[in-house]
Motif scaffolding. Structure first.
Motif, short mmCIF file in Angstrom:
data_model
loop_
_atom_site.label_atom_id
_atom_site.label_comp_id
_atom_site.label_asym_id
_atom_site.label_seq_id
_atom_site.Cartn_x
_atom_site.Cartn_y
_atom_site.Cartn_z
N ALA A 55 0.82 -1.21 0.00
CA ALA A 55 0.00 0.00 0.00
C ALA A 55 0.85 1.26 0.00
N GLU A 56 1.95 1.26 0.76
CA GLU A 56 2.80 2.45 0.83
C GLU A 56 3.50 2.68 -0.50
N ALA A 57 3.91 1.61 -1.16
CA ALA A 57 4.55 1.73 -2.46
C ALA A 57 3.57 2.24 -3.50
N VAL A 58 2.34 1.76 -3.46
CA VAL A 58 1.32 2.24 -4.39
C VAL A 58 1.06 3.72 -4.17
N ALA A 59 0.98 4.13 -2.90
CA ALA A 59 0.74 5.54 -2.59
C ALA A 59 1.89 6.42 -3.08
N ARG A 60 3.12 5.93 -2.94
CA ARG A 60 4.26 6.72 -3.39
C ARG A 60 4.26 6.84 -4.91
N ALA A 61 3.99 5.76 -5.59
CA ALA A 61 3.91 5.80 -7.05
C ALA A 61 2.78 6.72 -7.51
N ALA A 62 1.65 6.64 -6.80
CA ALA A 62 0.52 7.50 -7.14
C ALA A 62 0.88 8.97 -6.95
N GLY A 63 1.64 9.28 -5.91
CA GLY A 63 2.07 10.65 -5.69
C GLY A 63 2.94 11.17 -6.82
N VAL A 64 3.81 10.32 -7.36
CA VAL A 64 4.65 10.72 -8.48
C VAL A 64 3.78 10.98 -9.71
N LEU A 65 2.81 10.11 -9.97
CA LEU A 65 1.92 10.31 -11.12
C LEU A 65 1.18 11.65 -10.99
N ASP A 66 0.74 11.96 -9.79
CA ASP A 66 0.03 13.21 -9.57
C ASP A 66 0.93 14.40 -9.86
N LEU A 67 2.19 14.35 -9.41
CA LEU A 67 3.12 15.43 -9.68
C LEU A 67 3.41 15.57 -11.17
N LEU A 68 3.40 14.47 -11.88
CA LEU A 68 3.66 14.51 -13.31
C LEU A 68 2.47 15.02 -14.11
N GLY A 69 1.30 15.10 -13.48
CA GLY A 69 0.14 15.65 -14.16
C GLY A 69 -0.89 14.63 -14.59
N PHE A 70 -0.92 13.47 -13.93
CA PHE A 70 -1.89 12.42 -14.26
C PHE A 70 -2.74 12.08 -13.03
N GLU A 71 -3.86 11.44 -13.28
CA GLU A 71 -4.77 11.05 -12.21
C GLU A 71 -4.50 9.59 -11.85
N PRO A 72 -3.88 9.32 -10.71
CA PRO A 72 -3.57 7.94 -10.35
C PRO A 72 -4.82 7.20 -9.86
N VAL A 73 -5.01 5.96 -10.31
CA VAL A 73 -6.16 5.16 -9.92
C VAL A 73 -5.67 3.77 -9.49
N PRO A 74 -5.60 3.50 -8.19
CA PRO A 74 -5.24 2.14 -7.76
C PRO A 74 -6.28 1.12 -8.25
N VAL A 75 -5.79 0.01 -8.81
CA VAL A 75 -6.72 -0.97 -9.40
C VAL A 75 -6.67 -2.33 -8.73
N GLY A 76 -5.79 -2.49 -7.73
CA GLY A 76 -5.75 -3.79 -7.07
C GLY A 76 -4.34 -4.31 -6.90
N PRO A 77 -4.21 -5.59 -6.60
CA PRO A 77 -2.90 -6.18 -6.35
C PRO A 77 -2.06 -6.25 -7.62
N LEU A 78 -0.78 -6.59 -7.43
CA LEU A 78 0.16 -6.64 -8.55
C LEU A 78 -0.30 -7.62 -9.62
N ALA A 79 -0.98 -8.67 -9.21
CA ALA A 79 -1.47 -9.66 -10.19
C ALA A 79 -2.41 -9.02 -11.19
N ASP A 80 -3.12 -7.97 -10.77
CA ASP A 80 -4.03 -7.29 -11.69
C ASP A 80 -3.29 -6.40 -12.67
N GLY A 81 -1.97 -6.33 -12.56
CA GLY A 81 -1.17 -5.58 -13.51
C GLY A 81 -1.28 -6.11 -14.92
N VAL A 82 -1.73 -7.37 -15.07
CA VAL A 82 -1.91 -7.92 -16.42
C VAL A 82 -2.97 -7.14 -17.19
#
Length: 924
Positions: free
Chosen positions: A857-884
């Protein structure tokens, strides 16, 4: 290399440059060009700039394409040429037009992959008026070239933060500096000041420890301004009555969302800021122009409204917009020299103290110079104050007994005013763009020469205190009014908007009041044309004064040591508020004590005083240029005692120098290039003569402290696009790859190369290498790091790698390999050409949503924060397995989606997966 007496290596001389916009980079380019003056001494440069180096805050690749340059692409350059009078060597480079042609031909690497920006580059010609965002790319490219050109003994360390204060280390260098600080010193030549203060300078930063420097250049460029008490009251008035107030700002920073469709709006100011805001309020809301030429007006346009536009009542002191750019302005017209604005003439006008009065002594020389170049215009005997040039509609208001003949006010006063302004604009366009433009070109060119000469001839030390306000402020205003106007089509657009009923003119001598009785802003021009509105826009740039600057360092320069910013604000605002409250009490809320008419608050009634300058301040306000920092002819900061501060220089619009900009027209012996070269050579000589310190005594941090950092492994197409966007977003960008350092500087100006074993120290690490390469990274190098998997399985090698691991999930494969890292899947489902194109800053409208998948969860939040700074809307979609789902064959791959659309697509994908799983169970 200079060494200390013990045989060890000497520590480098430390130079801090506060500000990294085009003016600062121009000085760095000149440092590189004359680096032999270091005589083997190492120089460390700490560059304090939260925005993109080269472009700075003012020039942004994310601006609206509606915001244009006011010069043709062929007339814009950041490079020196053989016409520049300077000691340093010429390093030629392309104009804006030549740069675009170089990109088209493949000689210059493309600085962007964004589809829209590449289309602009393709379409740019020598006569085009480029967008400001394209100019930002030009400046970014220039920064890359400058950083790549620095010799080995010069290192640059970028600090992605702002400087908040400056002070001397140890005791202040208050003793007199050798040399006459008041004399007019040539722009080139050795400095007469002691190279360094006794203990150097300390620069406080908003983030991280203070920097320590032997030499400092303050080059912050244009800054925002704090709202004055008067403007605070305007904003409060608008809130009280349900209206809107837009204060002075850069056009891209103005919050125009508070202005509604069809709303009555008073616009105060008709300069370039007005032209930009007009475009955003019309074309930016869906309206468009179409050609409607006539024989007399080949550029005439018709405006087709969208219905979203407000109704604008426009006026200013002059009541007219800046003059149009001149067709063929680079074709010679008139004398090529100056006969009156010369050092000999100014010396003859000097008083016993060696100073001149601008209005009495200098302005008549300027008037004579203009009359010599443009026959038929009033000379110094007829109009020594140049009213004909500065105030073309003065005839409308100069006769106090004037009454429109045969007309019935007030409606027909509006019509008379409208006709006068429209006729002025039409005549201006005809004189400057149709037929023989000789006289307009002669005027344009002589003003360029006069201004270029005054930069050298009239430093603040030569100006009598009685000249306050006239120079450089008034003169720069006149010069800009005549020579720095908009492209001709912008004035044709203004006329079309007037015909469409979107714009109405109030004329010169505009006054605006806030009427508490009606709750409306009330505007009245000098002819009596009057309007009421619920909104007011101040359509001009923030004032560049020390007192009003939003930059704490600039305010700190003339504040006595020990007086805090809070003390300063409390002193100024507290006194004003006390006055206002007394007036309110005395008039039962009408504030009539501050106005000329009952119930109306004059916007001119409240003003801030000059900032306090105490004996322990760093600098002082120039006597003849109130509100601006005094610098001498060598661009050194002048202390309260009148002597220049050793080791401290300042350049920019908030100093007492005549504004010279940061780039120029080619082949004009540009003042900014002359001054940049002179300053750079002073710095190099001072560095070469600097005091010796052992390397062990150098306490400069190895790497700058940054509020957030991003590491990128593999600066290919997607890595470069992410890296550029991250630098523009203020992140500390670290790159691990095989690019030579000079090429990295060119590709991602402001990024720094780090060995791959150090890349894991960044807050987030993005893998943009091919998948099979990522699977060969030593896991120890990224142990403990948050790793963004931006890879996709492309090609046979990637497919084989996944087959060996018996998985189709790139992220799970990487997570299994990088066992001590926290892997997050994102940034793989956006094309490299869309990264810059699709970003939008928070609050700037709908943003593209990017999915984020991860188990931590903390890693997802940190990645989402970077996306927000870059100008995108971060949307958590679930566990790493859902990365497919984010992979090329997944349902969330590619395409532009909002958050709601992406979440709906995710629900559909999960439902489909659930149905398939249920069917599989029943079949079994």
């Amino acid at each position: 290399m200079v060494s200390d007496t013990s045989g060890g290596r000497s520590a480098p001389v430390r130079l801090v440059v506060v500000g990294g916009g085009p003016r600062a980079l121009g000085v760095l380019e000149r440092l590189a060009a004359s680096a032999e003056l270091l005589e083997g001494r190492d120089l460390r440069i700490d560059l304090v700039e939260p925005h993109m180096p080269g472009a700075g805050r003012i020039w942004s690749a994310e601006e609206s394409p509606l915001l244009l340059m006011n010069s043709r692409a062929a007339d814009v350059t950041i490079h020196t040429d053989e016409t520049v009078t300077m000691e340093g060597p010429v390093v030629p480079g392309p104009t804006l037009a030549e740069w675009a042609e170089g990109i088209r031909s493949g000689r210059i690497p493309a600085p962007t992959a964004a589809t829209g920006l590449k289309a602009e580059i393709e379409a740019l010609t020598e006569g085009s008026f480029a967008s400001r965002r394209l100019q930002a790319l030009y400046l970014e490219s220039y920064a890359g070239e400058v950083l790549a050109s620095l010799p080995g003994e010069v290192s640059v360390h970028l600090h992605r933060t702002v400087a908040t204060g400056i002070g001397p280390e140890g005791r202040a260098p208050a003793e007199p500096v050798p040399g006459d600080g008041d004399a007019a010193i040539p722009e080139s030549g050795a400095s007469t000041a002691t190279p360094h203060p006794a203990d150097g300078w300390r620069i406080d930063l908003a983030d991280g420890p203070a920097l320590h420097a032997d030499l400092v250049v303050l080059a912050t460029g244009h800054t925002d301004a704090r709202l004055t008490p008067a403007r605070h009251e305007l904003a409060a008035f608008a809130r009280r009555h349900g209206g809107a107030y837009v204060p002075p700002s850069q056009a891209r920073d103005a919050d125009l969302s508070v202005i509604g469709a069809g709303q009555e709006v008073i616009v105060r100011g008709m300069g370039l800021g007005f032209v930009d805001l007009l475009s955003l309020l019309t074309q930016g809301r869906g309206g468009h122009f179409e050609p409607c030429p006539t024989p007399a007006e080949p550029g005439r346009l018709r405006y087709l409204p969208s219905g979203e536009e407000p109704r604008l009542w426009v006026g200013s002191r002059r009541g007219a917009p800046y003059h149009s750019k001149v067709t063929g302005e680079d074709q010679p017209a008139g004398p090529r020299d100056l006969a009156f604005v010369t050092d000999e003439r100014l010396r003859a006008a000097e008083d016993a103290e060696g100073t001149v009065r601008f209005t009495e002594d200098v302005l008549p020389l300027i008037a004579a110079e203009i009359a010599r170049a443009v026959p038929g215009v009033p000379g110094p005997e007829e109009d020594p104050q140049l009213a004909w040039l500065d105030d073309p509609l003065r005839w409308l208001v100069s006769d106090r007994t004037f009454e429109p003949r045969g007309l019935v006010p007030p409606c027909d006063v509006r019509r008379l005013t409208r006709d006068a302004v429209v006729r002025h604009i039409e005549n201006d366009l005809a004189a400057r763009t149709v037929g023989d433009t000789h006289d307009a070109r002669a005027l344009f060119q002589v003003l360029l020469r006069i201004t270029g000469a005054l930069v050298t001839l009239l430093p603040a030390s030569r100006l009598h205190a009685d000249s306050a306000g006239a120079y450089p402020t008034w003169w720069h205003s006149v010069f800009s009014f005549v020579d720095s106007g908009p492209p001709p089509h912008r004035l044709h657009q203004l006329l079309a908007l007037e015909r469409a009923g979107i714009v109405r003119f109030l004329g010169p001598r505009l006054r605006v009041e806030a009427d508490e009785t009606s709750g409306l802003f009330v505007a009245e021009g000098g002819t009596g044309a009057r309007a009421e509105a619920t909104a007011l826009i101040d359509a001009f740039l923030p004032e560049q004064t020390l007192a009003d600057s939003a930059n704490p360092l600039l305010r700190d320069l003339v504040r006595p040591r020990g007086v805090t910013g809070r003390d300063e604000v409390a002193a100024v605002v507290g006194d004003v508020r006390a006055d206002v409250e007394s007036a309110v009490a005395a008039t039962a809320g009408a504030l009539s004590a501050l106005t000329g008419s009952s119930g109306a608050l004059s916007t001119d009634a409240l003003s801030t005083g000059a900032p306090t300058t105490g004996a322990s301040s760093i600098g002082r306000e120039a006597p003849g240029t109130r509100g601006l920092l005094e610098i001498d002819a060598e661009q050194r900061v002048v202390g309260p005692d009148g002597t220049p501060r050793a080791g401290l220089w300042a350049i920019g619009p908030w100093t007492s120098e005549l504004p010279v900009g940061a780039f120029s027209r080619p082949r004009t012996n540009s003042p900014v290039f002359r001054r940049n070269d002179a300053l750079a050579r002073q710095l190099l000589r001072a560095a070469a003569a600097g005091r010796e310190r052992a390397a062990a005594d150098d306490d400069a941090p190895e790497h700058p402290v940054a509020p957030a950092s991003i590491g990128i492994v593999g600066p290919g197409r997607i890595g470069t696009a992410i890296g550029r966007l991250a630098v523009r977003s203020g992140l500390d960008v670290r790159i691990a790859g095989r690019l030579p350092l000079a090429e990295l500087h060119r590709r991602i100006p402001g990024a720094r190369a780090v060995p791959r074993p150090e890349i894991g120290r960044a807050d987030v690490v993005v893998l943009t290498v091919p998948l099979h390469v990522a699977l060969r990274i030593d896991p120890a190098e990224l142990a403990g790091a948050v790793v963004i998997d931006a890879t996709n399985a492309w090609g046979e090698q990637d497919a084989q790698a996944l087959a060996r691991l018996h998985t189709t999930s790139t992220s799970e494969a990487l997570a299994a390999h990088l066992v001590d890292s926290r892997v997050v899947k994102t940034l793989n489902h956006i094309g490299y050409h869309d990264v810059e194109e699709h970003m939008h800053l928070a609050g700037a409208g709908a943003r593209r949503a990017l999915a984020v998948a991860g188990d931590d969860a903390e890693a997802v939040a940190r990645a989402a924060g970077v996306l927000d700074l870059l100008g995108f809307e971060p949307v958590p979609v679930g566990p790493l397995a859902d990365g497919v789902l984010l992979q090329p064959d997944g349902s969330l791959f590619s395409s532009w989606r909002t958050r709601d659309e992406l979440e709906a697509a995710l629900d559909d994908a999960l439902l489909t997966a659930l149905v398939h799983r249920d069917r599989g169970v029943r079949a079994a």
